[in-house]
Design a protein around this motif. Structure first.
Motif, mmCIF file in Angstrom:
data_model
loop_
_atom_site.group_PDB
_atom_site.id
_atom_site.type_symbol
_atom_site.label_atom_id
_atom_site.label_comp_id
_atom_site.label_asym_id
_atom_site.label_seq_id
_atom_site.Cartn_x
_atom_site.Cartn_y
_atom_site.Cartn_z
ATOM 1 N N THR A 138 0.860 -1.187 0.000
ATOM 2 C CA THR A 138 0.000 0.000 0.000
ATOM 3 C C THR A 138 0.889 1.227 0.000
ATOM 4 O O THR A 138 1.758 1.384 0.865
ATOM 5 C CB THR A 138 -0.917 0.037 1.236
ATOM 6 N N THR A 186 -3.920 0.549 8.406
ATOM 7 C CA THR A 186 -3.521 -0.258 7.248
ATOM 8 C C THR A 186 -2.600 -1.391 7.664
ATOM 9 O O THR A 186 -2.723 -2.524 7.184
ATOM 10 C CB THR A 186 -2.832 0.631 6.195
ATOM 11 N N TRP A 192 -6.468 -6.676 3.113
ATOM 12 C CA TRP A 192 -6.125 -6.156 1.792
ATOM 13 C C TRP A 192 -4.964 -6.947 1.182
ATOM 14 O O TRP A 192 -4.101 -7.466 1.883
ATOM 15 C CB TRP A 192 -5.796 -4.661 1.853
ATOM 16 N N ARG A 196 -2.029 -1.309 -3.669
ATOM 17 C CA ARG A 196 -3.048 -0.322 -3.348
ATOM 18 C C ARG A 196 -2.410 1.056 -3.258
ATOM 19 O O ARG A 196 -1.242 1.183 -2.894
ATOM 20 C CB ARG A 196 -3.717 -0.624 -1.996
#
Length: 289
Positions: A138, A186, A192, A196
Motif C-alpha cells: 500500500t 492499514t 487487503w 493499493r
C-alpha cells in the motif's frame, strides 16, 4: 504479527509507534539512533540499529518481519536521488531476502508523475520497485505536511512566508498524526492484498493566502505569503548551504506540482482526515514559537 517501523522518531513515526502499542502490538523499530527512543516506550517495543539506506543493516534487522512501515529518509547528500535509490535497494532487499509479505510505504502526492517532481521522483522510484515484488503493498500518497511550517520557523516568526507555488492554487495539507492513524489501520488490517494506493489529504485543500489567514488568527499577528520566482528560491536554498542538486530536488517538489498538475487520487471520504490546520497550530506550532 511482527510489524516493523522505520524512522520511528520522524514526523509520522513518533505518532505511529504509540498507536501500535495501544493496539496491543510490540513493534520492531528500525533506527540509526536507538538512544532516541523515549524511555516510556522502551519496554513496549523492540529496537534494532539500522540505517534505512544500508541494505545489509536493514536485511539483518528484519528476519521474521511480516509487515513493515517503510519511509525513505530525507536526502542528506549532494546527490539526493542516489540517497533515495539506496533506500529503495534496502527495502527491496529486505522484502526479497526475508520474505516480508506486506509493505506500507509513506509516499507523496505527486509520485504518480514518476518524473519531474524533484525529490518526489525518489519516492516514485521506490513505488515502482515495490510494485515489482511479490509482496502486498500500500502506497500512502500524503499531502503537504503541516509540519513543513516548522522547517521555516523563522519565516513564521517574522510573519512573511515565501513560495514558488501559485498563491490561489489549493493543495492538500495534512497533519502527520493523521497519516500515522491511516498507517496504523492499514498495518493492522490483514484483509487487503495486491497493490493499493491510499491518499491522505487532510481535512481540506488550502491556498497559501488561506494558510496565512489561519496563521494570522492563531498567532495573533499578521502573517503574509509572497510568491517569488523559481530562481530566487533556488539561490535562497544555495545560500543556506544546499548543494546544487539538492536545491534542484527541493525546488522541484514545488515546481513539479503546479501548472495544471491534478492528483491521481481525488479527495473523497476515503482520503479526508480530521485534524485541521488550526488544531495543529495550537498543538504543535505555538509551543515552539
Amino acid at each position: 504479527m511482527r510489524i516493523a517501523v522505520t524512522t520511528p522518531n520522524g514526523n509520522v513515526g513518533r505518532h505511529l509507534t504509540p498507536m501500535l502499542v495501544r493496539a496491543g502490538v510490540k513493534p520492531l523499530l528500525l533506527t540509526r539512533h536507538p538512544e532516541k527512543v523515549p524511555d516510556e516506550l522502551a519496554r513496549h517495543v523492540d529496537v534494532a540499529r539500522a540505517d534505512s539506506r544500508d541494505s545489509d543493516q536493514v536485511v539483518a534487522a528484519t528476519p521474521g518481519v511480516e509487515t513493515i512501515y517503510w519511509v525513505d529518509p530525507p536526502a542528506e547528500s549532494a546527490d539526493p536521488l542516489a540517497d533515495y535509490a539506496r533506500a529503495t535497494e534496502a527495502i527491496t532487499s529486505a522484502v526479497v531476502e526475508n520474505g516480508i509479505r506486506r509493505v506500507v510505504f509513506q509516499s507523496s502526492v505527486g509520485a504518480e508523475k514518476r518524473h519531474g517532481a524533484g525529490e518526489i521522483d525518489g519516492l516514485a522510484a521506490t513505488e515502482v520497485a515495490l510494485d515489482g515484488l511479490e509482496a502486498d503493498v500500500t502506497h500512502l500518497r500524503c499531502g503537504f505536511f503541516f509540519a513543513n511550517l516548522l522547517l521555516d520557523i523563522e519565516s513564521v516568526r517574522s510573519g512573511r512566508l515565501q513560495t514558488v507555488q501559485a498563491l490561489e492554487s489549493p493543495m492538500s495539507w495534512v497533519a502527520p498524526r493523521d497519516i500515522a492513524e491511516v498507517a496504523a489501520l492499514t498495518l493492522l488490517d490483514r484483509s487487503w492484498t495486491g497493490r493499493r494506493v491510499q491518499a491522505v489529504h487532510g481535512p481540506e485543500d488550502l491556498t497559501w493566502p488561506q494558510v496565512a489567514e489561519i496563521l494570522t488568527a492563531e498567532l495573533g499577528r499578521e502573517v503574509r505569503v509572497d510568491r517569488i520566482p523559481d530562481e530566487e528560491m533556488y539561490h535562497r536554498y544555495l545560500s543556506v548551504g544546499m548543494p546544487p542538486a539538492m536545491a534542484d530536488a527541493v525546488l522541484g517538489m514545488s515546481t513539479g506540482l503546479r501548472d495544471g498538475f491534478v492528483p491521481e487520487q481525488q479527495r473523497s471520504v476515503v482520503t479526508t482526515t480530521p485534524t485541521t490546520l488550526r488544531a495543529w497550530i495550537r498543538e504543535e506550532l505555538l509551543p515552539v514559537l
